[in-house]
Design a protein around this motif. Structure first.
Motif, PDB file in Angstrom:
ATOM      1  N   GLY A 335      38.094  44.599  37.370  1.00 28.67           N
ATOM      2  CA  GLY A 335      36.857  45.380  37.284  1.00 28.67           C
ATOM      3  C   GLY A 335      35.641  44.669  37.825  1.00 28.67           C
ATOM      4  N   ARG A 336      35.748  43.343  38.124  1.00 26.24           N
ATOM      5  CA  ARG A 336      34.577  42.589  38.583  1.00 26.24           C
ATOM      6  C   ARG A 336      34.696  42.118  40.028  1.00 26.24           C
ATOM      7  N   VAL A 337      35.915  41.878  40.505  1.00 24.82           N
ATOM      8  CA  VAL A 337      36.095  41.438  41.882  1.00 24.82           C
ATOM      9  C   VAL A 337      37.196  42.263  42.527  1.00 24.82           C
ATOM     10  N   MET A 338      37.225  42.227  43.854  1.00 26.36           N
ATOM     11  CA  MET A 338      38.347  42.823  44.572  1.00 26.36           C
ATOM     12  C   MET A 338      39.333  41.688  44.869  1.00 26.36           C
ATOM     13  N   ALA A 339      40.462  41.688  44.178  1.00 24.95           N
ATOM     14  CA  ALA A 339      41.453  40.629  44.345  1.00 24.95           C
ATOM     15  C   ALA A 339      42.281  40.881  45.601  1.00 24.95           C
ATOM     16  N   ILE A 340      42.541  39.813  46.363  1.00 29.85           N
ATOM     17  CA  ILE A 340      43.373  39.898  47.562  1.00 29.85           C
ATOM     18  C   ILE A 340      44.421  38.794  47.492  1.00 29.85           C
ATOM     19  N   ALA A 341      45.685  39.175  47.592  1.00 28.94           N
ATOM     20  CA  ALA A 341      46.777  38.206  47.620  1.00 28.94           C
ATOM     21  C   ALA A 341      47.624  38.480  48.855  1.00 28.94           C
ATOM     22  N   SER A 342      48.046  37.406  49.503  1.00 30.40           N
ATOM     23  CA  SER A 342      48.832  37.537  50.727  1.00 30.40           C
ATOM     24  C   SER A 342      50.127  36.760  50.582  1.00 30.40           C
ATOM     25  N   VAL A 343      51.238  37.385  50.977  1.00 30.08           N
ATOM     26  CA  VAL A 343      52.544  36.725  50.965  1.00 30.08           C
ATOM     27  C   VAL A 343      52.934  36.454  52.412  1.00 30.08           C
ATOM     28  N   ALA A 411      36.084  53.643  58.361  1.00 33.08           N
ATOM     29  CA  ALA A 411      36.251  52.538  57.407  1.00 33.08           C
ATOM     30  C   ALA A 411      35.219  52.650  56.283  1.00 33.08           C
ATOM     31  N   ALA A 412      33.988  53.037  56.632  1.00 33.67           N
ATOM     32  CA  ALA A 412      32.948  53.185  55.613  1.00 33.67           C
ATOM     33  C   ALA A 412      33.297  54.304  54.646  1.00 33.67           C
ATOM     34  N   LEU A 413      33.823  55.412  55.170  1.00 33.89           N
ATOM     35  CA  LEU A 413      34.220  56.515  54.297  1.00 33.89           C
ATOM     36  C   LEU A 413      35.355  56.089  53.363  1.00 33.89           C
ATOM     37  N   TYR A 414      36.259  55.279  53.863  1.00 34.94           N
ATOM     38  CA  TYR A 414      37.377  54.758  53.048  1.00 34.94           C
ATOM     39  C   TYR A 414      36.838  53.936  51.882  1.00 34.94           C
ATOM     40  N   ARG A 415      35.887  53.052  52.181  1.00 36.60           N
ATOM     41  CA  ARG A 415      35.326  52.223  51.109  1.00 36.60           C
ATOM     42  C   ARG A 415      34.552  53.077  50.108  1.00 36.60           C
ATOM     43  N   SER A 416      33.819  54.075  50.633  1.00 40.44           N
ATOM     44  CA  SER A 416      33.041  54.942  49.729  1.00 40.44           C
ATOM     45  C   SER A 416      33.958  55.758  48.831  1.00 40.44           C
ATOM     46  N   THR A 417      35.065  56.245  49.381  1.00 43.76           N
ATOM     47  CA  THR A 417      35.997  57.066  48.598  1.00 43.76           C
ATOM     48  C   THR A 417      36.619  56.256  47.469  1.00 43.76           C
ATOM     49  N   LEU A 418      36.851  54.950  47.706  1.00 44.94           N
ATOM     50  CA  LEU A 418      37.469  54.095  46.682  1.00 44.94           C
ATOM     51  C   LEU A 418      36.457  53.552  45.678  1.00 44.94           C
ATOM     52  N   ALA A 419      35.160  53.701  45.945  1.00 43.89           N
ATOM     53  CA  ALA A 419      34.146  53.171  45.039  1.00 43.89           C
ATOM     54  C   ALA A 419      34.310  53.797  43.656  1.00 43.89           C
ATOM     55  N   GLY A 420      34.304  52.956  42.642  1.00 40.76           N
ATOM     56  CA  GLY A 420      34.439  53.432  41.270  1.00 40.76           C
ATOM     57  C   GLY A 420      35.868  53.695  40.851  1.00 40.76           C
ATOM     58  N   ARG A 421      36.832  53.484  41.730  1.00 37.74           N
ATOM     59  CA  ARG A 421      38.238  53.708  41.391  1.00 37.74           C
ATOM     60  C   ARG A 421      38.958  52.355  41.401  1.00 37.74           C
ATOM     61  N   ARG A 422      40.012  52.293  40.609  1.00 35.51           N
ATOM     62  CA  ARG A 422      40.833  51.067  40.579  1.00 35.51           C
ATOM     63  C   ARG A 422      42.164  51.405  41.246  1.00 35.51           C
ATOM     64  N   VAL A 423      42.279  51.015  42.518  1.00 38.80           N
ATOM     65  CA  VAL A 423      43.442  51.355  43.332  1.00 38.80           C
ATOM     66  C   VAL A 423      44.084  50.059  43.836  1.00 38.80           C
ATOM     67  N   LEU A 440      40.537  46.869  53.914  1.00 32.34           N
ATOM     68  CA  LEU A 440      40.231  46.306  52.604  1.00 32.34           C
ATOM     69  C   LEU A 440      39.200  47.170  51.891  1.00 32.34           C
ATOM     70  N   PRO A 441      39.474  47.591  50.660  1.00 32.13           N
ATOM     71  CA  PRO A 441      38.463  48.328  49.895  1.00 32.13           C
ATOM     72  C   PRO A 441      37.259  47.432  49.630  1.00 32.13           C
ATOM     73  N   GLY A 442      36.137  48.016  49.418  1.00 33.01           N
ATOM     74  CA  GLY A 442      34.966  47.220  49.079  1.00 33.01           C
ATOM     75  C   GLY A 442      34.660  47.234  47.601  1.00 33.01           C
ATOM     76  N   ALA A 443      35.430  48.008  46.826  1.00 36.95           N
ATOM     77  CA  ALA A 443      35.079  48.242  45.432  1.00 36.95           C
ATOM     78  C   ALA A 443      35.660  47.169  44.515  1.00 36.95           C
ATOM     79  N   PRO A 444      34.844  46.581  43.627  1.00 34.02           N
ATOM     80  CA  PRO A 444      35.409  45.707  42.594  1.00 34.02           C
ATOM     81  C   PRO A 444      36.377  46.501  41.720  1.00 34.02           C
ATOM     82  N   GLY A 445      37.438  45.868  41.335  1.00 32.72           N
ATOM     83  CA  GLY A 445      38.443  46.540  40.526  1.00 32.72           C
ATOM     84  C   GLY A 445      39.648  46.959  41.323  1.00 32.72           C
ATOM     85  N   CYS A 446      39.490  47.131  42.656  1.00 36.04           N
ATOM     86  CA  CYS A 446      40.651  47.363  43.512  1.00 36.04           C
ATOM     87  C   CYS A 446      41.327  46.019  43.803  1.00 36.04           C
ATOM     88  N   ALA A 447      42.557  46.097  44.255  1.00 36.58           N
ATOM     89  CA  ALA A 447      43.287  44.892  44.622  1.00 36.58           C
ATOM     90  C   ALA A 447      44.125  45.190  45.853  1.00 36.58           C
TER      91      ALA A 447
END
Length: 1008
Positions: A335-343, A411-423, A440-447
């Motif tokens: 809920g506070r950061v957008m976590a990114i993990a790469s394998v 890309a901006a619309l993608y980030r806006s659509t994900l804002a406030g959602r945890r995806v 990459l989403p811009g919203a905290p809480g996404c991963a």
């Protein structure tokens, strides 16, 4: 105490401690004033964890009277708190103070204040205190390190805890409060001694927890001898022995402890030691080193309307630690950061399978759903981010009519659509950073979870997990789940061979197992046999549209011509890995150009780099690359690449040998090479190179031995890489390479090359205790050297024959061999060889009873080695001199020489000689009636020589250890050591077996 003023020691005094000037301008101390050019006074440091001392910088202040030291001790142990006069009198004199105790105390305090300064020793409320700045008292520093260890332990960081305890123990320097009288000091000395033992126990327990059981045995053996009633130490010794495969000795420790406690105290072992005994007796699996963290995060999966994840595999196996790490990264600060993990990993390693498993495990934390896209990173046409954004936006409910054509707007619309959602977004098989950046989403809480063959280091905030192949246990479990447990359990060895041939690569294991399932008539051994042929292995790893080489070809097909050529040619050498300098020789390029090529291959996942400047292939990728080299590169080009590699190894090993053995003319007898040697700043850097490059160097020698034109160069590489053989660490690989060179030279009729290979092969057999085979090789080498008129082989062969004669007790014959070798080296102008023969002649004289002559010869060889600037051979000289002094009964002098040699052997990375020196030191300590010290050295020798010393030497070490343990009252463990020694002596047919057998007879073994 400390009656000498600081200025007499060369230190400037602070203003508050300078005497006022006299009326004539001179100081009250009688010194004329002068320009002040003196250094500032270093801070005072106090030591109580050893002899009580005060240091001013690096200078120790003179010791004073015992009562002054007792006063200082009483004040220091109060850590800056004030002590009353009565407390100090009690501390110094106890219950019987002198009549003038108080005036005497004031006198002692005045002397201390004069030496330490008024700001250090202060008078307060009728008492005294010492002002201790941070870091000035070793006891306080030890307490600080102990606290750090406790914090690290609580944080589940045993490595940091052990480091802190090592730092704490390093502060101790002998008996605490050494030389301080008085009842207070006596009581505190006992407390401090007990404290040190507790710290030592805690550190040893951490050693065992971190896998250091082999090295801990010798220390614990010595400590249990010094503190026989301390059951904690005995428990650690039992555990260390058990983990080192010495179960019988571990049980012997318990039996000795039970007998000793009964005899000394009339009690039995405590419940903890008794429970440990039962666990050792029944080989409790829980006594193995603790495994890493296990278990899965079984979060409840909540249904969602956005669920694009592929199906999880029902037979998913292993990857516990990797899965746990990815879950932690994805759920970090929800809920506070957008976590990114790469394998990241090579093709077929199971990146997608792992990512899908983890995504399913954590999807309940993302109520907004999951998005998934295969980015086709290894295909000829990777997915366009613009198209992927369109698919994601449609899945998120955006109609086609609302999708912007401009990529940035999309890309901006993608980030806006994900804002406030945890995806949760899973981007599979990414080509590079540019492909994923706008996904990459811009919203905290996404991963975001990304898989790629490339290392995506430029993705902001991404935590990269390098996924390696499976462990053998994981690979076997996956194979068994697919083929069925009954089939796997019926042929466990064949299963191990199969997964090993698959390189523990999950894709290859799945294909192999599926082939077996499709062929019920096949045994597992049938499949293993087909995979054993490296030339056909990739052909066997195909099933339907699944193929390992097809997966590799996806990456290979995207390489530029220079990359593809490097990919093929670097697979030609047999070594498990290759250094950058060696790769440059193979490619015939500069190191800068080679590094750019190799790093680009690492970026594509076709090459691995486990350490800076070192590269390796996965086994199956190597086979793939070699297959492509056979198809694309002429045989002459492939042979030239290997010749350049061997030439590089010869040139650089010659340079390293010359630094280690100054004055040795061996290098003058070797074949010239056009390759340039690596530059070394000194001996240690040369040794670093030799031992790190040793496995790859020996693999190249063995490989090139099959080419007649390269065999002479291969033999010469062996001669200048003898440290690898002598150390014992690479002895088997060295022997294999030498045998290959000798056989190829024999087939080609090359007497010079065969003689050189056989003389070093004879040395291998000699060091391993195979004396008959060593003699055969030495005699053949001597004959071949004579036929080829090779002075080098003749000298080496005569020396080896002399050493073998000493082994058999034929000292007169040995002296004759050394004398002939001396003549050969002298004729060659080889002072190095002359010195070595003089040293060995001393060994022969020792066997002939000419002890003083042997001592004189050994001392002369030591001086000659020093004059030549030799290092390793100087250590051999000290070793030989120690042997001669021991025979003369001068045990302490012998130990001094052994210790000098041991330091050099350790610096030179010679585990064989380190082990032999510990064995000789144990013998000397035992002769000097220091059994507990002898036992520690003998146990250390046993650990070092068990795999490299040969049966005869190992049996001798075990017999010596048994003798020391018997003197220490550890009869059961001594009996176990003698039994193992007897088995070894009987296996080699040694007459010493009869002596050990007599010791094990009931009359000679009171414990039985």
């Amino acid at each position: 105490m400390f009656g000498m003023p600081l200025e007499h020691l060369g230190f400037a005094l602070p203003a508050h401690r300078q005497a006022p000037p006299g009326p004539d301008g001179t100081s009250a101390r009688g010194t004329a004033p002068a320009r002040d050019t003196r250094r500032p006074v270093p801070p005072l440091r106090f030591q109580v964890l050893g002899p009580v001392r005060v240091w001013c910088g690096d200078e120790a202040l003179p010791e004073g009277r015992p009562q002054e030291r007792a006063l200082l001790t009483a004040l220091l142990l109060r850590a800056g708190r004030t002590a009353t006069a009565s407390e100090l009198i009690d501390a110094i004199w106890g219950q019987a103070p002198p009549a003038q105790a108080l005036p005497a105390l004031r006198t002692y305090a005045s002397r201390l204040r004069k030496a330490l300064g008024r700001r250090t020793l202060v008078s307060e409320a009728g008492g005294y205190a010492i002002d201790l700045p941070d870091g000035s008292l070793d006891l306080a520093e030890c307490e600080r390190h102990e606290a750090q260890a406790a914090e690290a332990r609580a944080a589940h960081d045993p490595h940091r805890a052990r480091q802190a305890l090592r730092a704490a123990l390093a502060l101790w320097n002998g008996e605490p409060l050494g030389g301080v009288p008085g009842p207070f000091a006596d009581a505190q000395r006992s407390r401090l001694t007990e404290w040190r033992l507790a710290l030592l126990e805690h550190r040893l327990a951490l050693d065992l927890e971190l896998g250091g059981h082999l090295d801990a045995v010798s220390e614990l053996t010595s400590l249990t001898a010094e503190h026989p009633l301390r059951e904690g130490l005995r428990a650690l010794l039992m555990l260390a022995l058990y983990r080192g495969g010495r179960q019988s000795e571990a049980l012997g420790v318990y039996a000795d402890t039970r007998r000793m406690l009964d005899e000394e105290l009339g009690v039995g072992p405590g419940p903890e030691l008794t429970a440990l005994h039962q666990r050792v007796l029944h080989a409790d699996p829980g006594l193995a080193p603790p495994p890493g963290s296990r278990g899965e995060d079984d979060q409840p999966v909540q249904p969602t309307h956005l669920a694009q994840l592929p199906a999880d595999l029902a037979d998913f196996t292993g990857r516990t630690a990797a899965a746990a790490q990815l879950r932690r990264e994805l759920l970090r600060d929800p809920g506070r950061v957008m976590a990114i993990a790469s394998v990241r990993g090579l093709g077929g390693v199971g990146k997608t399978t792992l990512a899908v498993r983890v995504a399913h495990a954590v999807r309940g934390h993302f109520p907004g759903g999951q998005l998934y896209a295969d980015l086709l990173g290894q295909s000829a046409r990777p997915a366009r981010p613009h198209d992927v954004l369109g698919a994601f936006l449609r899945a998120l409910g955006v109609p086609d009519s609302a999708l912007p054509d401009d990529h940035g707007e999309r890309a901006a619309l993608y980030r806006s659509t994900l804002a406030g959602r945890r995806v949760l977004v899973l981007l599979d098989n990414a080509h590079g950073e540019a492909q994923v950046r706008t996904l990459l989403p811009g919203a905290p809480g996404c991963a975001v979870l990304i898989t790629s063959r490339a290392r995506l280091v430029a993705v902001p905030g991404a935590q990269v997990l390098d996924l390696d192949v499976m462990t053998e246990r994981e690979a076997l479990a996956l194979f068994a789940r697919i083929v069925g447990a009954p089939r796997a359990e019926a042929e466990p060895a064949a299963c191990r061979e199969t997964v090993a041939a698959c390189g523990y690569l999950p894709l290859a294991i799945r294909i192999a197992a599926a082939r077996l399932v499709a062929r019920p008539a096949w045994a597992v051994s049938t499949l293993a046999g087909r995979l054993a042929d490296e030339r056909r292995r990739l052909d066997q790893l195909r099933l339907g549209d699944l193929a390992v080489d097809a997966t590799f070809e996806l990456g290979h097909g995207q390489l530029e011509p220079a990359q593809a050529r490097a990919f093929r040619r670097l697979a030609l050498p047999d070594g498990l890995d290759i250094s950058l300098a060696a790769a440059a020789a193979v490619l015939d390029e500069t190191e800068d150009t080679s590094e750019r090529l190799l790093e680009s291959l690492v970026d594509t996942g076709l090459l691995e780099s486990a350490a800076p400047g070192r590269y390796h292939y996965h086994d199956l990728l190597r086979l793939f690359a070699r297959d492509r080299a056979l198809r694309a590169d002429p045989a002459g080009d492939r042979g030239a690449a290997l010749s350049r590699l061997l030439g590089f190894y010869l040139a650089t090993a010659c340079h390293a040998y010359a630094l280690e053995n100054p004055g040795d003319r061996l290098v003058a007898h070797l074949a010239p090479t056009a390759r340039r040697a690596l530059p070394f700043t000194g001996r240690q850097q040369a040794l670093d190179w030799l031992f790190s490059e040793g496995p790859a160097l020996l693999a190249a020698v063995r490989q090139c031995a099959a080419e007649a034109e390269l065999a002479p160069m291969a033999a010469d590489v062996l001669l200048v890489a003898q440290d690898l053989m002598e150390s014992g660490a690479h002895r088997q690989t060295y022997a294999s390479a030498a045998s290959a060179v000798a056989e190829e030279a024999r087939r080609g009729g090359d007497a010079r090359t065969e003689g050189r290979a056989r003389v070093v092969l004879g040395q291998v057999h000699h060091l391993a205790g195979r004396v008959e085979r060593a003699r055969e090789e030495a005699e053949r080498a001597h004959a071949l050297g004579a036929a080829a008129d090779d002075a080098l082989t003749l000298g080496y062969a005569q020396n080896l024959l002399g050493l073998l004669a000493i082994f058999h007790g034929r000292h007169q014959a040995a002296a004759a061999c050394f004398t002939r070798a001396l003549s050969a080296f002298r004729a060659d102008g080889n002072r190095y060889g002359e010195t070595a023969m003089l040293m060995n002649l001393g060994r022969a004289q020792l066997g002939l009873g000419q002890i003083e002559a042997a001592i004189a010869a050994s001392e002369q060889s030591v001086e000659l080695w020093r004059g030549l600037g030799a290092t390793l051979r100087l250590a051999n000289g000290y070793y030989a001199l120690g042997l001669a002094l021991h025979e003369a009964g001068r045990y302490d002098e012998a130990l001094k020489r052994f210790r000098q040699g041991l330091v050099i052997f350790q610096e030179s990375r010679q585990p064989y000689w380190i082990g032999m020196t510990h064995f000789r030191m144990a013998t000397a300590h035992l002769a000097a009636s220091r059994a507990h010290v002898a036992a520690a050295h003998a146990d250390r020798a046993l650990v070092l020589l068990r795999d490299i010393g040969g049966d005869r030497r190992l049996a001798a070490v075990l017999s010596l250890l048994a003798r020391t343990l018997l003197l220490l009252g550890q009869q059961e463990r001594a009996h176990t050591c003698w039994q193992e020694a007897l088995s070894l002596f009987e296996r080699i047919g040694s007459p010493e077996a009869a002596h050990v057998r007599a010791l094990l007879a009931p009359a000679g073994n009171p414990a039985r």
